[in-house]
Design a protein around this motif. Structure first.
Motif, PDB file in Angstrom:
ATOM      1  N   THR A   1       0.680  -1.120  -0.093  1.00 55.21           N
ATOM      2  CA  THR A   1      -0.015  -0.276  -0.083  1.00 55.21           C
ATOM      3  C   THR A   1       0.966   1.146   0.214  1.00 55.21           C
ATOM      4  O   THR A   1       0.282   2.334  -0.768  1.00 55.21           O
TER       5      THR A   1
ATOM      6  N   GLU B   1      -1.173   2.635  -6.740  1.00 53.01           N
ATOM      7  CA  GLU B   1      -1.809   2.183  -7.465  1.00 53.01           C
ATOM      8  C   GLU B   1      -1.783   1.211  -7.878  1.00 53.01           C
ATOM      9  O   GLU B   1      -3.520   0.969  -7.830  1.00 53.01           O
TER      10      GLU B   1
ATOM     11  N   LYS C   1      -4.356  -0.134  -4.991  1.00 50.39           N
ATOM     12  CA  LYS C   1      -6.669   0.358  -5.548  1.00 50.39           C
ATOM     13  C   LYS C   1      -7.098  -0.402  -6.467  1.00 50.39           C
ATOM     14  O   LYS C   1      -7.721  -1.247  -6.663  1.00 50.39           O
TER      15      LYS C   1
END
Length: 255
Positions: A120, A125, A128
């Motif tokens: 993370t 990205e 996500k």
């Protein structure tokens, strides 16, 4: 109807490894990476993992001959082959063994050796993207998705049904691979698989057993049994439960 499957398929997760210990320690510290010098294929068992594997050997030695494995296949990774070797050392008679790369642990690619926190922090990205795709379909950079592992398992099962029909087959492998077997053999949905993975952590050196049921199709008899470990004095171990929708998750752990 005659079965076209093994008479028994037993899936053994490897004993506790030094990678499992490193992952737990990194998680407890909130560290971004595991403190581990081994590459994934070479990660050995911990001392407790050796004791767990030997407990399986005691279990095998007490089985009647007609219930012992007739053929054994292992992931080529050291923690799996060592579990197999320690277990079979106590098993009477000679049991044919071989290694099959299709049973290796899921390749985590760029994220190998990282914790969920580290992923993370360093690759927001990708975290996500994983959250959007979901754990089952997400493929880390340079690595494999769970669906990639499922394809390996499907090929392995097809060959095993052809080559070892009506035989007692034992497989020594890894957590994600065993969950892929469950997905294929039990026709689970994505949601059912992720819920099972989150709700019932798979213990080190545990036994998951299938035998032919209706129409000769392999059916689940027992999942994640560790009674042989508990009765031996070795410490039972498993990863901490996690939620199936955790955006980072414990995907970097070497299971």
């Amino acid at each position: 109807m005659a079965s076209s499957a093994p008479s028994e398929l037993v899936l053994v997760r490897h004993g506790e490894s030094v990678g499992n210990l490193a992952a737990s320690a990194a998680s407890a510290r909130g560290a971004p990476r595991l403190d581990l010098a081994y590459r994934d294929p070479d990660t050995p068992l911990s001392d407790n993992g050796v004791s767990q594997a030997r407990s399986l050997g005691h279990y095998l030695s007490a089985l009647p001959e007609q219930e012992r494995p007739q053929t054994v296949v292992s992931s080529p990774y050291v923690r799996a082959t060592s579990t197999m070797d320690h277990a079979l050392a106590a098993c009477p008679g000679e049991v044919p063994t071989r290694r099959d790369e299709r049973l290796r642990e899921r390749d985590l690619g760029l994220f190998d050796g990282m914790t969920g926190r580290g992923i993370t922090q360093e690759y927001p990205e990708e975290a996500k993207r994983r959250a959007a795709m979901g754990k089952f379909y997400y493929r880390p950079p340079g690595g494999e998705s769970w669906t990639d592992v499922v394809l390996r398992v499907r090929h392995f099962l097809a060959d095993t049904s052809r080559d070892h029909r009506d035989a007692r087959v034992w497989v020594f492998s890894h957590q994600a691979v065993i969950m892929a077997f469950r997905y294929v053999l039990e026709s689970l949905s994505e949601e059912e698989l992720l819920a099972a993975d989150a709700d019932t952590p798979l213990g080190n050196c545990s036994l998951t057993t299938y035998r032919p049921g209706n129409a000769g199709v392999l059916a689940l008899v027992a999942y994640g049994e560790v009674g042989h470990v508990e009765s031996s004095g070795a410490e039972p171990t498993h990863e901490e439960p996690h939620t199936p929708h955790d955006p980072a998750g414990p995907d970097s752990r070497r299971g």
